[in-house]
Design a protein around this motif. Sequence first.
Motif, PDB file in Angstrom:
ATOM      1  N   HIS A   1      -1.775  52.145  -9.837  1.00 47.23           N
ATOM      2  CA  HIS A   1      -2.079  52.497  -8.496  1.00 47.23           C
ATOM      3  C   HIS A   1      -2.630  54.005  -8.403  1.00 47.23           C
ATOM      4  O   HIS A   1      -3.002  54.756  -7.519  1.00 47.23           O
ATOM      5  CB  HIS A   1      -0.313  52.920  -7.990  1.00 47.23           C
TER       6      HIS A   1
ATOM      7  N   SER B   1       9.584  54.261  -3.778  1.00 42.41           N
ATOM      8  CA  SER B   1      10.053  53.341  -2.487  1.00 42.41           C
ATOM      9  C   SER B   1      11.452  53.172  -2.368  1.00 42.41           C
ATOM     10  O   SER B   1      12.109  52.538  -3.088  1.00 42.41           O
ATOM     11  CB  SER B   1       9.201  52.083  -2.662  1.00 42.41           C
TER      12      SER B   1
ATOM     13  N   ASP C   1       9.616  60.142  -6.588  1.00 43.28           N
ATOM     14  CA  ASP C   1       8.377  60.016  -7.274  1.00 43.28           C
ATOM     15  C   ASP C   1       8.542  60.524  -8.625  1.00 43.28           C
ATOM     16  O   ASP C   1       9.257  61.488  -8.958  1.00 43.28           O
ATOM     17  CB  ASP C   1       7.373  60.740  -6.380  1.00 43.28           C
ATOM     18  N   LEU C   2       7.943  60.048  -9.635  1.00 42.91           N
ATOM     19  CA  LEU C   2       8.211  60.150 -11.057  1.00 42.91           C
ATOM     20  C   LEU C   2       7.549  61.821 -11.213  1.00 42.91           C
ATOM     21  O   LEU C   2       8.068  62.087 -12.244  1.00 42.91           O
ATOM     22  CB  LEU C   2       7.332  59.252 -11.854  1.00 42.91           C
TER      23      LEU C   2
ATOM     24  N   GLY D   1      10.655  49.690  -9.577  1.00 41.23           N
ATOM     25  CA  GLY D   1      10.772  48.396  -8.798  1.00 41.23           C
ATOM     26  C   GLY D   1      12.176  47.799  -8.188  1.00 41.23           C
ATOM     27  O   GLY D   1      12.888  48.647  -8.049  1.00 41.23           O
TER      28      GLY D   1
ATOM     29  N   VAL E   1       2.943  51.067 -13.195  1.00 43.85           N
ATOM     30  CA  VAL E   1       2.761  52.043 -12.036  1.00 43.85           C
ATOM     31  C   VAL E   1       1.497  52.864 -12.314  1.00 43.85           C
ATOM     32  O   VAL E   1       0.986  52.939 -11.067  1.00 43.85           O
ATOM     33  CB  VAL E   1       4.082  53.173 -12.254  1.00 43.85           C
TER      34      VAL E   1
ATOM     35  N   ASP F   1      12.393  55.287  -8.078  1.00 43.57           N
ATOM     36  CA  ASP F   1      11.048  54.516  -7.618  1.00 43.57           C
ATOM     37  C   ASP F   1      10.770  55.540  -6.252  1.00 43.57           C
ATOM     38  O   ASP F   1      11.692  55.964  -5.629  1.00 43.57           O
ATOM     39  CB  ASP F   1      11.033  53.165  -7.306  1.00 43.57           C
TER      40      ASP F   1
ATOM     41  N   SER G   1      13.789  45.034 -12.511  1.00 43.88           N
ATOM     42  CA  SER G   1      13.447  43.989 -13.487  1.00 43.88           C
ATOM     43  C   SER G   1      13.817  44.539 -15.125  1.00 43.88           C
ATOM     44  O   SER G   1      14.117  43.599 -15.997  1.00 43.88           O
ATOM     45  CB  SER G   1      11.879  43.666 -13.533  1.00 43.88           C
TER      46      SER G   1
ATOM     47  N   GLY H   1       9.687  54.517 -11.796  1.00 44.39           N
ATOM     48  CA  GLY H   1       8.982  53.579 -11.046  1.00 44.39           C
ATOM     49  C   GLY H   1       9.700  52.021 -11.305  1.00 44.39           C
ATOM     50  O   GLY H   1       8.819  51.242 -11.619  1.00 44.39           O
TER      51      GLY H   1
END
Length: 237
Positions: A146, A94, A127-128, A73, A143, A92, A76, A71
């Motif tokens: 959510h 997304s 997805d993890l 993102g 994460v 991730d 960062s 996840g």
Amino acid sequence: AEEVGGGDKEVVREYFNNSGFQRWKKIYGETDDVNRVQLDIRLGHTKTVENTLKMLTDEGSLKGVTVCDAGCGTGSLAIPLAKEGAIVSASDISAAMVAEARKKAEEQLAADNGGEAPVMPKFEVNDLESLNGKYDTVVCLDVLIHYPQSKADGMIAHLASLAEKRLILSFAPKTFYYDLLKRVGELFPGPSKATRAYLHAEADVERALQKVGWKIRKRGLITTQFYFARLVEAVPA
Ligand code: SAM
């Protein structure tokens, strides 16, 4: 792998490919087109990333250490990890997030290249719950918020199964104060609050880790006005 119920996951994927991507890209970025609340969240999240890096480097150099950033993102954590010499696999749910993370890594890791070039993280849309392989360290920051605890249990178990030495997680702690704050937030939902946020009791996360033979070794708490995160480092018990 444990299946996380389609409902939550599909909503989360859709959000982080669209309005959530726009919102969080700004929060995790450096530009000043953020409001006061977003700026506060940026600050809190930056501290979470810094504390995570400290937890990781406290145990020695990261050179050659394999790290899975689940996840990831906009990268960062993955980017500074690569600068420390870690071999990073960042993924991730997304595709928009992964594309942004890859772009930032290409800019920042190439420009940074004074001496030895860092190894570019391996970015992947996944997805993890579907990740496999083994890593020295698995990290999953912000994460779990959510997903409800019933889903988080399986996610924690799966992440632990990928980790050989340590697992670092951050989540929004279910403390009285934050619970209250969140309830107030639900009464007055802003337009950008497209997904629901789930809080997790530290004891529940600890129980999920214990169930699969892991124990918490270090704990941190990051709080700003609008950002709360409990950071835990777990190791095989
Ligand atoms: N870990 C990053 C950080 O701290 O900078 C991003 C945190 S952001 C609040 C949550 C991220 O989790 C989003 O990028 C989202 O797409 C991702 N995500 C949500 N559910 C996921 C899942 N089941 N598997 C993988 N990634 C997921």
